[in-house]
Design a protein around this motif. Sequence first.
Motif: not given
Lengths: 570, 570
Positions: A331-334, A336-337
């Motif tokens: 997902a996008h969070s990956f 952004l992480l």
Amino acid sequence: MEGHGVLLHLLPGTGHDGGAPLLVHLEHERAGLGLRVAEVGLEHVAHIAHQVHGIIPDHDDPGLVQIGLLVRPNLLLGIGTGGKAYCHSVHSRSRHRRPVAGYSHSGRTAIVLRVTDALTTDPPAAPPAHALVNAPNSALFTDQYELTMLQASLHSGAAHRRSVFEAFARRLPAGRRYGVVAGTGRLLEALSTFRFDDAQLAFLSDRGIVDDTTLAWLADFRFTGSISGYAEGEAFFPNSPILTVESTFAEACILETLVLSILNHDSAIASAASRMTGASAGRPCIEMGSRRTHEESAVAAARAAIIGGFASTSNLEAGRRYGLPTVGTAAHSFTLLHDSERAAFEAQVASLGRSTSLLVDTYDVEQGVRTAVEVAGPELGAVRLDSGDLVAQARWVRQLLDDLGNHSTRIVVTSDLDEFAIGLLASAPVDSYGVGTSLVTGSGAPTAGMVYKLVSRQDDDGRFVPVAKAAKNKVSVGGIKHALRRLDEHGTAQVEVVGIGLTPADDGNDRPLIQQFVRDGVVLPGWTGPEAVTRAADRHAHSIAELPGAVLRLQRGEPVIPTEYEEASA
Amino acid sequence: MEGHGVLLHLLPGTGHDGGAPLLVHLEHERAGLGLRVAEVGLEHVAHIAHQVHGIIPDHDDPGLVQIGLLVRPNLLLGIGTGGKAYCHSVHSRSRHRRPVAGYSHSGRTAIVLRVTDALTTDPPAAPPAHALVNAPNSALFTDQYELTMLQASLHSGAAHRRSVFEAFARRLPAGRRYGVVAGTGRLLEALSTFRFDDAQLAFLSDRGIVDDTTLAWLADFRFTGSISGYAEGEAFFPNSPILTVESTFAEACILETLVLSILNHDSAIASAASRMTGASAGRPCIEMGSRRTHEESAVAAARAAIIGGFASTSNLEAGRRYGLPTVGTAAHSFTLLHDSERAAFEAQVASLGRSTSLLVDTYDVEQGVRTAVEVAGPELGAVRLDSGDLVAQARWVRQLLDDLGNHSTRIVVTSDLDEFAIGLLASAPVDSYGVGTSLVTGSGAPTAGMVYKLVSRQDDDGRFVPVAKAAKNKVSVGGIKHALRRLDEHGTAQVEVVGIGLTPADDGNDRPLIQQFVRDGVVLPGWTGPEAVTRAADRHAHSIAELPGAVLRLQRGEPVIPTEYEEASA
């Protein structure tokens, strides 16, 4: 590369396929296993492991063959089948030695796959144990009035009258041309946990909801009646007799809420799913709506989506419980992480392999695609687009991928799709669709509108009497129903024929619609567990293919075939 | 008739009330129990037992007092409260000696009841044990990509970066003026079963979904982070920071699907319920939609409906699991089962008592009402109308009941109601509303549209960095959020103030909105079980009462208060 009856051929790929896929054609063997390899765009080749875990025996109900084959590297597009077939596993040489292929179906179909690893052969995998470890007690998934009616009818003695209840929908959701039955298998599974054990009885007793006579009856309750109806995956129409429960009033009455909860939810999802897979015209649809619905509904929705033609689901519990193929990467969070998009892509490819799917729209899509290709190279499995104008974007992303030499990298789109959006993307170079919210909420019709009505019961002389409510706006048709689908000489459905109190005459090639699920309290084999899902998905494809072509029209209209009633003369 | 600090007064009844109700005013005692007696039109007096089973301790969170009292014989209309209060039980002399009354709240409220039995007094009932025996393992209610992201981030090392995820809704459903938070309690309950046990690990391993390193991490997983946010029952607006999860990326990431499934479903139902109870203007609403939604969703929907102001539910499992009041008497099938409507009514009254509710529209409504009154006499509890033009019908049925001398017989309506239908019935002599399909499907908005986004995470130097996706159409605001509701001098809400990376300044009487639910892996008391539901229902009433009056408008509009952002300067 042969073994266990496996023939491997080379087959030309499609436009974007840079390599030679393998055609695995397996000989038909009557005594073997049937495997439904879903119409799935696998995120990477290892995911075929999911398919092989879906292998289950298929004892009867010859299925059908379909569907459009689409070939790209690392992409396996299988074929729905419920027929008697031989299943064979091929394992990749990956670290996990995951099974990766193949099966045949009655000599009519083949399976196309393309893998990057060399292949070895292994014996077939055993079917997984089917353990519904999450199954709760289902007895109190029940409206209170079912039990107060039970009490009052035990008091009057009428509880013991033989009765027939029927589940049906008075109408389809506005403008829909057909519905798809789903949930029957879950209902039969839930029937086995519909027991009034200590916790349930203590609650009813402490609250004083029913009297001691009723509590004693409930403590001993086991369903001893019979259940029949339309099989899962079957198309249905207004007033189709989808489920018939025959027992005493007492036994049939208390199942009402559970019957309707399951059929209404699951059929709503399967009906929406079917329209989406119709619109996708063979491109695989991936169910990914878990986060938009109740966590247990999500499992049932994934199951219903597969019945309605979806290829796979993101829901792990559905995979575990029903042997469904599951997919998912990041997902996008990956992104952004990590400190940069490139760092995220590098981390993902290092762990999940070059054949993974990279999400390229966290920052700038063009840069995202370029970075993805730089990191993963020509073997990049797919890019995922989750926002923006998908038609235009898919075109230029496809062009960009081709210009960069990534002809075999697929495009997966996942942004608020419904059947209309899928239809609009038909001309775009999209390889698969991820569908979430719209699917799990029934695409505007989150419940199938089924009711469960007493249609016939014995009188004091033991004769069955048709009964029906006659209040304004809700006229029910009393009497036990039977049904068949009238076909023309080409095998195309023309009319839904419902017999009231009689079995309609078969004009030669009509298809009977009523199946027996439970006989005298015993659930018949083949209607529960992963097997039921596999068979239902095949039945769905068959049932839709049998309807007139207008079934695929998304615009509002009348039911695609009319319903005619035949009634016994008095 | 006094005892345990109970004062009983006579109070004039309303128009249709033939007798003198009792006013039970109980003294406030700080150390006592708080009881939410729901705003419920009880089917008959024995049902108050359900209320008393809902008694639970209430340790903090002072609640509020409301709501319109409506008095008929056998009808108890209570008052939502979460304050510290003294609870007192009064038992009827019925066979089951069910507890029937009453409580006080901070000296500000009283409870009005009217019973046909003489009363005796008993000591307060003990709170019921809270046993979620149906709770399954929740670990695989999870999208596959959460676990593949976990694997890839464990591989890169970024999994261990401290991270902040936030659940919020970018917008409300079209035209809605507010939303209502629900599900947090269920999430915290599900957190305790989010364990990767043998069954879950075996599935993930057999399928090869994650590698051995990841399997080992999952086997040891226990959530060690912190969770805060808006409490259940609170009104929310676009971008309100409804839930914040702070932990490592790994721990917070894998909760995403479960968080969203629960919040999106339960908040959608509570938001719809709130509009319905707003439209009902104090008349009790009964949740009866179980059959229109998945069987487990039905339990969660009943819970969310109570939070949104509903008085009771038909769902027995919701009653058992969360201590909710349950109601129900009979359906059309019960009438059809018997040889005549009269025989059915006689059977029901003989078993359930004269104070039961009789369903009068199976055949002819007028005849049904007359037969009901003939069978049950003036003590008939209620008639239920389930079809037809309810406004007109309620008027003439009321007139007919009055003409027949049944001034105290209530009218319950239950035919495809939603908030608009309820609003249209405001002028009709209806006593309570049963709501099904529309409630459990969110009245057109079956999911709350919440997303769960990484908004901040540490870099290699341990500093927190705000992060946000920047693709077209989906701009997220990075950074940890705080929020308060700005009130004017009358205590009416004016603005939702969201601080990004800072706690907004309180201008004197503002109300902070962020509550702590989990601290360092420990779920804090008061946020789970039946207690959480009781408190949330009280909080809902308070939160809605605090908003401008336009909150009750059903027509489409903008959020009833705007949201302002305060941002830390760089």
